[in-house]
Design a protein around this motif. Structure first.
Motif, short mmCIF file in Angstrom:
data_model
loop_
_atom_site.label_atom_id
_atom_site.label_comp_id
_atom_site.label_asym_id
_atom_site.label_seq_id
_atom_site.Cartn_x
_atom_site.Cartn_y
_atom_site.Cartn_z
N LEU A 2 -2.26 14.78 -0.97
CA LEU A 2 -3.67 14.41 -1.04
C LEU A 2 -4.05 14.03 -2.47
O LEU A 2 -4.80 13.06 -2.69
CB LEU A 2 -4.52 15.59 -0.56
CG LEU A 2 -6.04 15.43 -0.53
CD1 LEU A 2 -6.46 14.22 0.28
CD2 LEU A 2 -6.67 16.70 0.05
N ARG A 3 -3.52 14.74 -3.43
CA ARG A 3 -3.80 14.42 -4.84
C ARG A 3 -3.21 13.06 -5.23
O ARG A 3 -3.87 12.26 -5.91
CB ARG A 3 -3.22 15.51 -5.75
CG ARG A 3 -3.53 15.30 -7.23
CD ARG A 3 -4.99 15.51 -7.51
NE ARG A 3 -5.30 15.25 -8.91
CZ ARG A 3 -6.16 14.33 -9.33
NH1 ARG A 3 -6.79 13.54 -8.46
NH2 ARG A 3 -6.40 14.17 -10.61
N LEU A 4 -2.01 12.76 -4.75
CA LEU A 4 -1.42 11.45 -5.05
C LEU A 4 -2.23 10.34 -4.40
O LEU A 4 -2.46 9.29 -5.03
CB LEU A 4 0.02 11.39 -4.54
CG LEU A 4 1.12 12.05 -5.37
CD1 LEU A 4 2.49 11.66 -4.82
CD2 LEU A 4 1.03 11.69 -6.84
N GLU A 5 -2.65 10.53 -3.16
CA GLU A 5 -3.47 9.51 -2.50
C GLU A 5 -4.75 9.25 -3.28
O GLU A 5 -5.18 8.10 -3.40
CB GLU A 5 -3.84 9.98 -1.09
CG GLU A 5 -2.73 9.90 -0.08
CD GLU A 5 -3.22 10.30 1.30
OE1 GLU A 5 -3.13 9.47 2.22
OE2 GLU A 5 -3.71 11.44 1.46
N SER A 6 -5.37 10.30 -3.78
CA SER A 6 -6.62 10.16 -4.51
C SER A 6 -6.43 9.47 -5.85
O SER A 6 -7.31 8.73 -6.31
CB SER A 6 -7.26 11.54 -4.74
OG SER A 6 -7.53 12.20 -3.54
N THR A 51 -1.21 -2.36 4.13
CA THR A 51 -0.45 -1.87 5.28
C THR A 51 0.75 -2.76 5.54
O THR A 51 0.60 -3.97 5.72
CB THR A 51 -1.35 -1.79 6.52
OG1 THR A 51 -2.36 -0.80 6.29
CG2 THR A 51 -0.56 -1.40 7.75
N LEU A 52 1.92 -2.15 5.57
CA LEU A 52 3.18 -2.86 5.72
C LEU A 52 3.55 -2.96 7.20
O LEU A 52 4.60 -2.51 7.64
CB LEU A 52 4.26 -2.14 4.91
CG LEU A 52 3.92 -1.95 3.43
CD1 LEU A 52 4.92 -1.02 2.75
CD2 LEU A 52 3.86 -3.29 2.71
N LEU A 95 3.78 4.80 -2.17
CA LEU A 95 4.42 4.15 -1.04
C LEU A 95 4.78 5.20 0.00
O LEU A 95 5.34 6.26 -0.33
CB LEU A 95 5.70 3.43 -1.49
CG LEU A 95 6.63 2.92 -0.38
CD1 LEU A 95 5.96 1.85 0.47
CD2 LEU A 95 7.94 2.39 -0.98
N THR A 96 4.44 4.94 1.26
CA THR A 96 5.00 5.70 2.38
C THR A 96 5.54 4.70 3.39
O THR A 96 4.86 3.74 3.73
CB THR A 96 3.97 6.62 3.05
OG1 THR A 96 3.05 5.86 3.85
CG2 THR A 96 3.19 7.43 2.02
N ALA A 97 6.76 4.93 3.83
CA ALA A 97 7.39 4.05 4.83
C ALA A 97 8.36 4.89 5.64
O ALA A 97 9.32 5.44 5.08
CB ALA A 97 8.12 2.89 4.15
N HIS A 98 8.10 4.99 6.93
CA HIS A 98 8.98 5.79 7.78
C HIS A 98 9.08 5.28 9.21
O HIS A 98 9.89 5.77 9.98
CB HIS A 98 8.50 7.24 7.82
CG HIS A 98 7.24 7.43 8.60
ND1 HIS A 98 6.00 7.22 8.05
CD2 HIS A 98 7.02 7.77 9.88
CE1 HIS A 98 5.07 7.45 8.97
NE2 HIS A 98 5.66 7.78 10.10
N ARG A 99 8.27 4.29 9.58
CA ARG A 99 8.25 3.85 10.98
C ARG A 99 9.59 3.25 11.38
O ARG A 99 10.24 2.54 10.59
CB ARG A 99 7.14 2.83 11.19
CG ARG A 99 5.75 3.35 10.88
CD ARG A 99 4.69 2.35 11.26
NE ARG A 99 4.67 2.19 12.70
CZ ARG A 99 4.01 2.99 13.52
NH1 ARG A 99 3.31 4.00 13.04
NH2 ARG A 99 4.04 2.80 14.81
N LEU A 131 -3.22 2.13 -5.93
CA LEU A 131 -3.07 1.38 -4.69
C LEU A 131 -2.03 2.09 -3.85
O LEU A 131 -1.07 2.66 -4.38
CB LEU A 131 -2.59 -0.05 -5.00
CG LEU A 131 -2.48 -1.07 -3.87
CD1 LEU A 131 -3.85 -1.36 -3.27
CD2 LEU A 131 -1.87 -2.37 -4.40
N ALA A 132 -2.23 2.08 -2.54
CA ALA A 132 -1.26 2.67 -1.62
C ALA A 132 -0.65 1.57 -0.76
O ALA A 132 -1.36 0.70 -0.25
CB ALA A 132 -1.91 3.73 -0.74
#
Length: 375
Positions: free
Chosen positions: A276-280, A305-306, A209-213, A284-285
């Motif tokens: 990059l390793r976590l994304e690979s 995409t959130l 998970l990435t969320a910062h917007r 699911l992202a």
């Protein structure tokens, strides 16, 4: 391109954030290979070493010639301070062209400062459109495109946006430099990064998970709904969510007194190779980042995409990405659609030679058509 090739003899690169560092890395290295004088101006928009200097180190990039150390401020104050500092640098050095990338305040300030100093502007990753003017990034990218003398859209879709808007600059479709970077570093990340073992993770057995917007994390209800949707999907599918949390998001969690669901584990911001390793390795992202949409598409990781719009629609066209918005039911449904999807899509962002095409164009001066190669 070389200093005596008839093209630009000095290129100034203005950057200030993690994505800009990563996406400009191939251009900086291409300048070095070709003997082009590259003046590197860092605005200091990212002010945490975890989000900044470590990327220069891992990508083996030179220390910036200037760091304006602007830091976190309101949009107007931050952009204004950048504009003043960049203008001083350009007055001292008078480069032939200023390159900016993407849609940050650093991008806008670099383009404005160059334009007002009568220096050509090149916009890397031009033509992206979310068609949502409530996003500060959308305003930044549109204004920059209409200032730029050279526009480098990554795809034919983004090129078509520029043509419809009748921008004044020369347009050359190059592909996206993120492909150049990921092709160069993904094997190194698999070899060198210990992030999976350090976090006790198994490949394909966790979600990222990435969320910062601002529109997602600066509003309590929006942030809570985002977290609920992701955690509900994780609970239903029996996997953990790893959330490398941006300082902005962490401060909002604290301010709003939000308790993270047990399915979501936050970790400190990660360096380039670890992320990059976590994304690979993720099954699911979930993200609100345009860059992560691109990166997961290239790496073969399905993405949700959130957000309600995206300036990277190509990722959805090829089946690598699904727009979910923030409604928890929709997030769960999108996760179910994307989980386990075969990564048999075509990467729409080029062949990994975008940086070379950009420098070919600058070497050709006012003859960009001679350098253009469909990515």
């Amino acid at each position: 391109m070389t200093a005596d090739s008839g093209g630009a003899s000095q290129v100034a690169i203005v950057l200030g954030t993690r994505p800009e560092i990563i996406k400009f890395a191939p251009v900086i290295k291409a300048c070095d290979r070709r003997g082009v004088d590259c003046l590197l101006v860092h605005t200091g928009q990212h002010y945490s070493e975890d989000l900044d200097q470590v990327f220069f180190d891992q990508l083996e990039l030179p220390t910036p010639d200037y760091n304006l150390e602007v830091g976190s401020r309101s949009h107007g104050e931050q952009t204004g301070r950048m504009l003043e500092g960049i203008e001083d640098v350009l007055d001292e050095h008078a480069p032939d062209v200023v390159l900016v990338q993407g849609d940050t305040n650093s991008t806008l300030a670099g383009a404005l400062a160059a334009s007002k100093s009568n220096v050509d502007v090149g916009h890397v990753e031009a033509g992206l459109r979310s068609f949502d003017r409530d996003m500060p990034e959308e305003v930044n990218r549109v204004v920059t495109d209409h200032i730029a003398d050279y526009l480098f859209p990554p795809t034919e879709e983004t090129r078509s946006h520029l043509e419809r808007e009748s921008v004044a600059g020369e347009i050359v479709t190059t592909g996206n430099t993120i492909v150049d970077s990921l092709y160069e570093y993904r094997d190194l990340a698999a070899e060198k990064s210990d992030v999976l073992s350090d976090l006790g993770l198994q490949e394909d057995d966790f979600y990222l998970l990435t969320a910062h917007r601002a529109e997602n994390v600066d509003d309590r209800e929006s942030f809570a709904r985002l977290l609920e949707g992701v955690s509900r999907f994780a609970a239903q599918t029996g996997r953990e969510v790893v959330y490398p949390i941006h300082p902005r998001a962490q401060s909002r969690l604290d301010e709003f007194d939000l308790t993270l669901p047990e399915e979501i584990r936050t970790v400190e911001p990660l360096d380039f190779l670890d992320f990059l390793r976590l994304e690979s390795a993720a099954a699911l992202a979930f993200t609100d980042s345009g860059g992560v949409q691109e990166e997961t598409c290239i790496l073969g990781t399905p993405c949700v995409t959130l957000r309600y719009s995206t300036e990277r629609p190509e990722t959805a066209y090829v089946g690598a990405n699904c727009l979910a918005g923030l409604d928890p039911d929709d997030v769960v449904e999108a996760g179910s659609t994307m989980l386990g999807k075969d990564a048999d899509w075509d990467v729409p962002f080029g062949d990994g030679r975008a940086a070379e095409r950009i420098l070919d164009t600058l070497a050709a001066g006012v003859e960009p058509d001679a350098a253009e190669v469909s990515p």
